[in-house]
Design a protein around this motif. Structure first.
Motif, mmCIF file in Angstrom:
data_model
loop_
_atom_site.group_PDB
_atom_site.id
_atom_site.type_symbol
_atom_site.label_atom_id
_atom_site.label_comp_id
_atom_site.label_asym_id
_atom_site.label_seq_id
_atom_site.Cartn_x
_atom_site.Cartn_y
_atom_site.Cartn_z
ATOM 1 N N TRP A 109 0.733 -1.232 0.089
ATOM 2 C CA TRP A 109 -0.150 -0.123 0.021
ATOM 3 C C TRP A 109 0.669 1.120 -0.040
ATOM 4 O O TRP A 109 0.313 2.117 -0.126
ATOM 5 C CB TRP A 109 -0.884 -0.034 1.310
ATOM 6 C CG TRP A 109 -0.413 -0.267 2.652
ATOM 7 C CD1 TRP A 109 -0.155 -1.568 3.030
ATOM 8 C CD2 TRP A 109 0.186 0.499 3.516
ATOM 9 N NE1 TRP A 109 0.306 -1.371 4.344
ATOM 10 C CE2 TRP A 109 0.818 0.014 4.533
ATOM 11 C CE3 TRP A 109 0.372 2.015 3.372
ATOM 12 C CZ2 TRP A 109 1.484 0.693 5.628
ATOM 13 C CZ3 TRP A 109 1.142 2.775 4.543
ATOM 14 C CH2 TRP A 109 1.617 1.912 5.537
ATOM 15 N N SER A 111 -2.726 0.871 6.254
ATOM 16 C CA SER A 111 -3.194 1.335 4.768
ATOM 17 C C SER A 111 -2.927 2.743 4.459
ATOM 18 O O SER A 111 -2.599 3.625 5.478
ATOM 19 C CB SER A 111 -4.629 0.919 4.745
ATOM 20 O OG SER A 111 -5.237 1.854 5.431
ATOM 21 N N GLY A 112 -2.600 3.022 3.345
ATOM 22 C CA GLY A 112 -2.234 4.575 2.763
ATOM 23 C C GLY A 112 -3.589 4.965 1.899
ATOM 24 O O GLY A 112 -4.286 4.231 1.252
ATOM 25 N N HIS A 113 -3.783 6.210 1.743
ATOM 26 C CA HIS A 113 -4.818 6.878 1.150
ATOM 27 C C HIS A 113 -4.292 8.078 0.291
ATOM 28 O O HIS A 113 -4.324 9.186 0.716
ATOM 29 C CB HIS A 113 -5.872 7.102 2.242
ATOM 30 C CG HIS A 113 -6.380 6.061 2.959
ATOM 31 N ND1 HIS A 113 -7.187 5.194 2.743
ATOM 32 C CD2 HIS A 113 -6.183 5.878 4.279
ATOM 33 C CE1 HIS A 113 -7.192 4.412 3.798
ATOM 34 N NE2 HIS A 113 -6.663 4.783 4.647
ATOM 35 N N PRO A 114 -3.697 7.947 -0.896
ATOM 36 C CA PRO A 114 -3.553 8.775 -1.731
ATOM 37 C C PRO A 114 -4.642 9.493 -2.540
ATOM 38 O O PRO A 114 -5.702 8.557 -2.994
ATOM 39 C CB PRO A 114 -2.475 8.459 -2.811
ATOM 40 C CG PRO A 114 -3.009 6.926 -2.831
ATOM 41 C CD PRO A 114 -3.472 6.491 -1.382
ATOM 42 N N THR A 115 -4.764 10.683 -2.780
ATOM 43 C CA THR A 115 -5.782 11.334 -3.470
ATOM 44 C C THR A 115 -5.238 12.527 -4.450
ATOM 45 O O THR A 115 -4.372 13.115 -3.991
ATOM 46 C CB THR A 115 -7.098 11.674 -2.707
ATOM 47 O OG1 THR A 115 -8.114 12.300 -3.487
ATOM 48 C CG2 THR A 115 -6.684 12.611 -1.486
ATOM 49 N N TYR A 125 -1.444 12.526 0.676
ATOM 50 C CA TYR A 125 -1.376 11.386 1.046
ATOM 51 C C TYR A 125 -1.672 11.164 2.537
ATOM 52 O O TYR A 125 -1.088 12.170 3.299
ATOM 53 C CB TYR A 125 -0.012 10.691 0.839
ATOM 54 C CG TYR A 125 0.291 9.485 1.469
ATOM 55 C CD1 TYR A 125 -0.302 8.270 0.881
ATOM 56 C CD2 TYR A 125 1.140 9.106 2.498
ATOM 57 C CE1 TYR A 125 -0.237 6.886 1.502
ATOM 58 C CE2 TYR A 125 1.209 8.020 3.072
ATOM 59 C CZ TYR A 125 0.874 6.778 2.417
ATOM 60 O OH TYR A 125 1.224 5.540 3.091
ATOM 61 N N THR A 126 -2.503 10.328 3.143
ATOM 62 C CA THR A 126 -2.918 10.263 4.674
ATOM 63 C C THR A 126 -2.387 8.654 5.076
ATOM 64 O O THR A 126 -2.811 7.658 3.849
ATOM 65 C CB THR A 126 -4.050 10.689 5.138
ATOM 66 O OG1 THR A 126 -5.036 9.836 4.263
ATOM 67 C CG2 THR A 126 -4.060 12.012 4.943
ATOM 68 N N GLU A 127 -2.408 8.267 6.113
ATOM 69 C CA GLU A 127 -2.317 6.679 6.521
ATOM 70 C C GLU A 127 -3.400 6.644 7.678
ATOM 71 O O GLU A 127 -3.737 7.095 8.558
ATOM 72 C CB GLU A 127 -0.878 6.555 7.017
ATOM 73 C CG GLU A 127 0.068 6.375 5.823
ATOM 74 C CD GLU A 127 1.493 5.975 6.512
ATOM 75 O OE1 GLU A 127 1.618 5.870 7.607
ATOM 76 O OE2 GLU A 127 2.566 5.849 5.658
ATOM 77 N N GLY A 128 -3.661 5.364 7.483
ATOM 78 C CA GLY A 128 -4.533 4.477 8.376
ATOM 79 C C GLY A 128 -3.816 3.524 9.120
ATOM 80 O O GLY A 128 -2.763 3.276 8.683
ATOM 81 N N THR A 134 -9.684 18.194 -1.939
ATOM 82 C CA THR A 134 -8.791 17.709 -0.974
ATOM 83 C C THR A 134 -7.440 18.218 -0.944
ATOM 84 O O THR A 134 -6.931 18.612 -0.027
ATOM 85 C CB THR A 134 -8.796 16.199 -1.005
ATOM 86 O OG1 THR A 134 -9.936 15.482 -0.982
ATOM 87 C CG2 THR A 134 -8.071 15.598 0.112
ATOM 88 N N ASN A 189 -7.863 14.310 -5.548
ATOM 89 C CA ASN A 189 -9.073 15.307 -5.514
ATOM 90 C C ASN A 189 -8.845 16.606 -5.477
ATOM 91 O O ASN A 189 -8.162 16.848 -4.466
ATOM 92 C CB ASN A 189 -10.119 14.576 -4.411
ATOM 93 C CG ASN A 189 -11.466 15.335 -4.482
ATOM 94 O OD1 ASN A 189 -11.321 16.597 -4.090
ATOM 95 N ND2 ASN A 189 -12.402 14.445 -5.062
#
Length: 275
Positions: A89, A228-232, A222-225, A237, A234
């Motif tokens: 991820w 997991s990672g969350h790129p966007t 980019y943020t992380e949980g 955002t 948008n």
């Protein structure tokens, strides 16, 4: 030696590296032990890397390139190998780090991985899992080679003061980590600002995040949980996080004042203790 005969160079970057290492070694007429002696590593380690059972390091790659006259092949491959060993991820973001012109990061509790020392990395990664810790540490540290590029990215890190006081890895490790941050004080491409406790409520209360700006790609947040990672990309955002980052930099201490605070915490909290 069965592993060597069935090694598939297309299976992974690590397998491809091992295949090429073996091919060039044999072309030079050297045994694994002979090559190991030349580059000051054991023949056993050479064999483990050739059979994709051990990760090569940048230093190993440079020495072997010089010994075998490969024209820097293995040194070019090792970055790809290291990125392939990152969590799936995160691999996309590690690739983005190599292309970014500017990286802006806000960190609430730990120093960003691109500025971590080896001891700090080991403490962070080994907090709950010490399996393959040497290789996992080497993989994270390899990301920092982006600063050795001909045109490295500009890095801005706004770091919560809490991260200076969170004693990760013990006093010696923290002292080394803070001293490492101070080493960038006069580097215009690596900028560290501390968000002091006195700032109170601020634009980063929702958590850590990164902004990546590239020449030919849209900006990425980019943020992380957990795991997991969350790129966007948008636009809304990206616009929101860009504004938040501007506000964070505005209320953070200046680079000079940040260095002064880091130095003060390093001496007061992690300095030598009298018996």
């Amino acid at each position: 030696m069965t592993h060597i005969s069935i090694l598939d160079p297309g299976a992974s970057p690590l397998d491809y590296y091992g295949f090429e290492l073996r091919r060039h070694r044999e072309a030079a007429g050297l045994t694994q032990k002979q090559l190991g002696d030349i580059v000051n590593y054991t023949g056993s380690l050479v064999g483990q890397i050739e059979t994709a059972r051990k990760l090569p390091t940048p230093e190993f790659s440079e020495r072997v390139d010089a010994a075998l006259g490969t024209g820097g092949l293995l040194s070019r491959l090792v970055g790809l190998v290291m990125r392939s060993q990152l969590p799936a991820w995160f691999q996309q973001m590690a690739e983005l780090e190599t292309r970014a012109m500017e990286i802006c990061t806000f960190q609430t509790h730990v120093v960003h991985g691109l500025l971590q020392t080896e001891a700090y990395v080991r403490a962070v990664l080994g907090a709950m899992d010490k399996e393959n810790l040497d290789d996992r540490t080497a993989v994270r540290l390899a990301r920092q080679r982006i600063f050795e590029a001909e045109e490295p990215p500009v890095l801005w890190m706004v770091l919560s003061e809490a991260a200076l006081h969170q004693e990760i890895g013990g006093r010696e490790t923290m002292r080394g980590q803070l001293d490492h941050l101070l080493s960038f004080e006069d580097n215009p491409r690596i900028n560290v600002q501390v968000l002091p406790f006195e700032a109170g409520e601020h634009a980063g209360l929702q958590g850590s995040f990164n902004l990546y700006r590239c020449a030919n790609d849209p900006d990425i947040v980019y943020t992380e949980g957990y795991g997991s990672g969350h790129p966007t990309a948008n636009p809304d955002t990206v616009k929101d996080c860009s504004l938040r980052y501007d506000h964070l930099r505005a209320v953070a201490l200046s680079i000079r004042d940040s260095a002064a605070l880091i130095r003060r915490v390093m001496e007061d909290r992690y300095g030598e203790q009298l018996a």
